[in-house]
Write a protein that holds these residues in place. Sequence first.
Motif, PDB file in Angstrom:
ATOM      1  N   LEU A  54       0.815  -1.058  -0.171  1.00 52.25           N
ATOM      2  CA  LEU A  54      -0.059   0.003   0.029  1.00 52.25           C
ATOM      3  C   LEU A  54       0.925   1.098  -0.033  1.00 52.25           C
ATOM      4  O   LEU A  54       1.677   1.397   1.092  1.00 52.25           O
ATOM      5  N   VAL A  55       0.750   2.010  -0.928  1.00 51.74           N
ATOM      6  CA  VAL A  55       1.722   2.947  -1.159  1.00 51.74           C
ATOM      7  C   VAL A  55       0.962   4.292  -0.290  1.00 51.74           C
ATOM      8  O   VAL A  55      -0.083   4.485  -0.402  1.00 51.74           O
ATOM      9  N   LEU A  56       1.835   4.774   0.552  1.00 49.90           N
ATOM     10  CA  LEU A  56       1.446   6.058   1.422  1.00 49.90           C
ATOM     11  C   LEU A  56       1.945   7.382   0.882  1.00 49.90           C
ATOM     12  O   LEU A  56       1.431   8.460   1.119  1.00 49.90           O
ATOM     13  N   ASP A  57       3.197   7.479   0.084  1.00 43.19           N
ATOM     14  CA  ASP A  57       3.653   8.497  -0.529  1.00 43.19           C
ATOM     15  C   ASP A  57       4.754   8.250  -1.512  1.00 43.19           C
ATOM     16  O   ASP A  57       5.405   7.274  -1.478  1.00 43.19           O
ATOM     17  N   GLY A  58       4.705   8.945  -2.992  1.00 44.15           N
ATOM     18  CA  GLY A  58       5.534   8.582  -3.807  1.00 44.15           C
ATOM     19  C   GLY A  58       4.649   7.829  -4.706  1.00 44.15           C
ATOM     20  O   GLY A  58       3.681   7.582  -4.831  1.00 44.15           O
ATOM     21  N   GLU A  59       5.494   7.537  -5.919  1.00 42.24           N
ATOM     22  CA  GLU A  59       5.057   6.526  -6.937  1.00 42.24           C
ATOM     23  C   GLU A  59       5.762   5.179  -7.070  1.00 42.24           C
ATOM     24  O   GLU A  59       7.095   5.580  -7.303  1.00 42.24           O
ATOM     25  N   LEU A  60       5.317   4.061  -6.654  1.00 43.01           N
ATOM     26  CA  LEU A  60       5.889   2.797  -6.858  1.00 43.01           C
ATOM     27  C   LEU A  60       5.524   1.960  -8.037  1.00 43.01           C
ATOM     28  O   LEU A  60       4.513   1.824  -8.282  1.00 43.01           O
ATOM     29  N   ARG A  88      10.370  -0.802  -7.963  1.00 46.20           N
ATOM     30  CA  ARG A  88      11.176  -0.011  -8.433  1.00 46.20           C
ATOM     31  C   ARG A  88      10.722   1.438  -8.186  1.00 46.20           C
ATOM     32  O   ARG A  88       9.410   1.858  -8.351  1.00 46.20           O
ATOM     33  N   ALA A  89      11.547   2.383  -7.712  1.00 49.70           N
ATOM     34  CA  ALA A  89      11.004   3.812  -7.335  1.00 49.70           C
ATOM     35  C   ALA A  89      12.097   4.821  -8.010  1.00 49.70           C
ATOM     36  O   ALA A  89      13.143   4.740  -7.373  1.00 49.70           O
ATOM     37  N   ASP A  90      11.657   5.744  -8.776  1.00 46.79           N
ATOM     38  CA  ASP A  90      12.535   6.689  -9.119  1.00 46.79           C
ATOM     39  C   ASP A  90      12.781   7.758  -8.047  1.00 46.79           C
ATOM     40  O   ASP A  90      13.861   8.045  -8.261  1.00 46.79           O
ATOM     41  N   SER A  91      11.861   8.099  -7.293  1.00 45.15           N
ATOM     42  CA  SER A  91      12.211   8.811  -6.108  1.00 45.15           C
ATOM     43  C   SER A  91      11.529   8.130  -4.799  1.00 45.15           C
ATOM     44  O   SER A  91      10.983   7.384  -4.901  1.00 45.15           O
ATOM     45  N   GLU A  92      12.014   8.781  -3.710  1.00 42.19           N
ATOM     46  CA  GLU A  92      11.717   7.895  -2.542  1.00 42.19           C
ATOM     47  C   GLU A  92      10.362   7.768  -2.362  1.00 42.19           C
ATOM     48  O   GLU A  92       9.420   8.537  -2.703  1.00 42.19           O
ATOM     49  N   VAL A  93       9.695   6.390  -1.975  1.00 41.25           N
ATOM     50  CA  VAL A  93       8.407   6.050  -1.750  1.00 41.25           C
ATOM     51  C   VAL A  93       8.065   5.425  -0.470  1.00 41.25           C
ATOM     52  O   VAL A  93       9.227   4.871   0.139  1.00 41.25           O
ATOM     53  N   ARG A  94       7.175   5.776   0.471  1.00 44.32           N
ATOM     54  CA  ARG A  94       6.909   5.347   1.376  1.00 44.32           C
ATOM     55  C   ARG A  94       5.700   4.333   1.542  1.00 44.32           C
ATOM     56  O   ARG A  94       4.439   4.679   0.699  1.00 44.32           O
ATOM     57  N   ALA A  95       5.827   3.168   1.842  1.00 47.74           N
ATOM     58  CA  ALA A  95       4.841   2.102   1.825  1.00 47.74           C
ATOM     59  C   ALA A  95       4.669   1.466   2.947  1.00 47.74           C
ATOM     60  O   ALA A  95       5.489   1.131   3.870  1.00 47.74           O
ATOM     61  N   LEU A  96       3.319   0.693   3.158  1.00 50.87           N
ATOM     62  CA  LEU A  96       3.081  -0.175   3.983  1.00 50.87           C
ATOM     63  C   LEU A  96       3.031  -1.771   3.482  1.00 50.87           C
ATOM     64  O   LEU A  96       2.290  -1.824   2.338  1.00 50.87           O
ATOM     65  N   LEU A  97       3.501  -2.518   4.025  1.00 52.23           N
ATOM     66  CA  LEU A  97       3.709  -4.070   3.745  1.00 52.23           C
ATOM     67  C   LEU A  97       2.852  -4.894   4.684  1.00 52.23           C
ATOM     68  O   LEU A  97       2.726  -4.733   5.670  1.00 52.23           O
ATOM     69  N   LEU A  98       2.158  -5.892   4.073  1.00 48.92           N
ATOM     70  CA  LEU A  98       1.474  -6.720   4.919  1.00 48.92           C
ATOM     71  C   LEU A  98       1.931  -8.151   4.335  1.00 48.92           C
ATOM     72  O   LEU A  98       1.724  -8.472   3.248  1.00 48.92           O
ATOM     73  N   GLU A  99       2.181  -9.180   5.174  1.00 46.93           N
ATOM     74  CA  GLU A  99       2.542 -10.381   4.883  1.00 46.93           C
ATOM     75  C   GLU A  99       2.902 -11.225   6.178  1.00 46.93           C
ATOM     76  O   GLU A  99       2.781 -10.579   7.272  1.00 46.93           O
ATOM     77  N   PRO A 100       2.858 -12.573   5.957  1.00 43.65           N
ATOM     78  CA  PRO A 100       2.842 -13.427   7.305  1.00 43.65           C
ATOM     79  C   PRO A 100       4.385 -13.035   7.920  1.00 43.65           C
ATOM     80  O   PRO A 100       5.171 -12.732   7.222  1.00 43.65           O
ATOM     81  N   ALA A 101       4.195 -13.312   9.218  1.00 42.63           N
ATOM     82  CA  ALA A 101       5.544 -13.026   9.893  1.00 42.63           C
ATOM     83  C   ALA A 101       6.779 -13.982   9.506  1.00 42.63           C
ATOM     84  O   ALA A 101       6.317 -15.039   9.080  1.00 42.63           O
ATOM     85  N   GLY A 102       7.871 -13.519   9.279  1.00 41.68           N
ATOM     86  CA  GLY A 102       9.085 -14.258   9.111  1.00 41.68           C
ATOM     87  C   GLY A 102       9.108 -14.451   7.545  1.00 41.68           C
ATOM     88  O   GLY A 102      10.233 -14.722   7.270  1.00 41.68           O
ATOM     89  N   VAL A 103       8.279 -13.748   6.841  1.00 45.42           N
ATOM     90  CA  VAL A 103       8.737 -13.746   5.330  1.00 45.42           C
ATOM     91  C   VAL A 103       9.885 -12.782   4.944  1.00 45.42           C
ATOM     92  O   VAL A 103      10.224 -11.715   5.378  1.00 45.42           O
ATOM     93  N   VAL A 104      10.786 -13.365   4.061  1.00 45.88           N
ATOM     94  CA  VAL A 104      12.126 -12.641   3.885  1.00 45.88           C
ATOM     95  C   VAL A 104      12.090 -11.676   2.837  1.00 45.88           C
ATOM     96  O   VAL A 104      11.358 -12.188   1.781  1.00 45.88           O
ATOM     97  N   ASN A 105      12.447 -10.325   2.860  1.00 47.32           N
ATOM     98  CA  ASN A 105      12.170  -9.469   1.955  1.00 47.32           C
ATOM     99  C   ASN A 105      12.367  -9.739   0.377  1.00 47.32           C
ATOM    100  O   ASN A 105      12.091  -9.532  -0.610  1.00 47.32           O
ATOM    101  N   THR A 106      13.637 -10.611   0.209  1.00 46.16           N
ATOM    102  CA  THR A 106      14.006 -10.833  -1.051  1.00 46.16           C
ATOM    103  C   THR A 106      13.611 -12.153  -1.520  1.00 46.16           C
ATOM    104  O   THR A 106      14.148 -12.581  -2.476  1.00 46.16           O
ATOM    105  N   GLY A 107      12.731 -12.768  -0.779  1.00 46.99           N
ATOM    106  CA  GLY A 107      12.185 -14.078  -1.229  1.00 46.99           C
ATOM    107  C   GLY A 107      13.180 -15.093  -1.618  1.00 46.99           C
ATOM    108  O   GLY A 107      14.212 -15.584  -0.844  1.00 46.99           O
ATOM    109  N   ASP A 108      12.964 -15.630  -2.887  1.00 44.57           N
ATOM    110  CA  ASP A 108      13.845 -16.852  -3.328  1.00 44.57           C
ATOM    111  C   ASP A 108      15.177 -16.187  -4.045  1.00 44.57           C
ATOM    112  O   ASP A 108      16.146 -16.875  -4.029  1.00 44.57           O
ATOM    113  N   ALA A 109      15.539 -14.941  -3.801  1.00 42.43           N
ATOM    114  CA  ALA A 109      16.524 -14.449  -4.548  1.00 42.43           C
ATOM    115  C   ALA A 109      17.680 -14.458  -3.724  1.00 42.43           C
ATOM    116  O   ALA A 109      18.949 -14.521  -4.048  1.00 42.43           O
TER     117      ALA A 109
END
Lengths: 120, 120
Positions: A54-60, A88-109
Motif C-alpha cells: 500500500l503506497v502512502l507517499d510517492g510513486e512505486l 522500483r521507485a525513481d524517487s523515495e516512496v513510503r509504503a506499508l507492507l503486509l505479509e505473514p511473519a517471517g517472510v524474507v524481503n528478497t524471497g527466493d533471490a
Amino acid sequence: MTDDAVDLDEKFSHFTEHWSPKLVARINDYDVKIVKVEGDFVWHSHEDTDELFLVLDGELTIQLRDRDITLRPGQLYVVPRGVEHCPRADSEVRALLLEPAGVVNTGDAGGDLTAVVESI
Amino acid sequence: MTDDAVDLDEKFSHFTEHWSPKLVARINDYDVKIVKVEGDFVWHSHEDTDELFLVLDGELTIQLRDRDITLRPGQLYVVPRGVEHCPRADSEVRALLLEPAGVVNTGDAGGDLTAVVESI
C-alpha cells in the motif's frame, strides 16, 4: 508490539535507509511493516505467500514479468504467491507492507538487500 | 478479486452506507476491506482474531472498556482478540480494515448492524 495507536509518519521519522522494512504492528501471525524505497530492488518471488503493498507517499512501480503495476498514494496491490516481481521507485516512496511473519524481503533471490526486520 | 492495482478513493466512490465493510483485496486468507463509519457501532469482540483499523480520513475513536484509542489519518490500531470494543465517529470516517476472511463485523454481539461483506 505496543498496545496503542501507531502513527505511521512518526514511525517513518525513526529511520532513513531504503529497502529495510520495519515492523510496526502485528495482527495474529501477520506483520504490518513500513518501508522507504528508492531505486531498483531485486527480482524475486515468495512461493508460499501473497504480499500486499500500500503506497502512502510517492510513486512505486511493481515490475512483473509481463507488465508493470504503478501505485500512487492510496493505491494497493497484492502480488500473488509465486509471481516474480521487482519493485522500483525513481524517487523515495513510503509504503506499508503486509505479509505473514517471517517472510524474507528478497524471497527466493537472497543477496545483499536481504533485511533483518526490526520492530520500531 | 482483480489482479490489478486497487485505488481506495475510487472504491470509496461506489458506496455511501455506513458500517458496511466492502472487500477490496485478499491476501492469502485475509480480507482487506474499506468502510465508511459515522455514529456509534455496537460493543463486541472477536474471540478468534485480532482486527486492524487504519484510518484514511476523519477521526475514529475505538472505545475500549478501560480507555479510548483515537485514530486520525495515517494512524492504525490492532484490537487484540477477545477485547471488547466499540468504534465511534462524530463525523464520517473512512478506514481500511484487515482481518481473516469470514469475520463478522459485529463479532459476538450480532444485531441489526451485522453486515454481509460484498466485493467492490
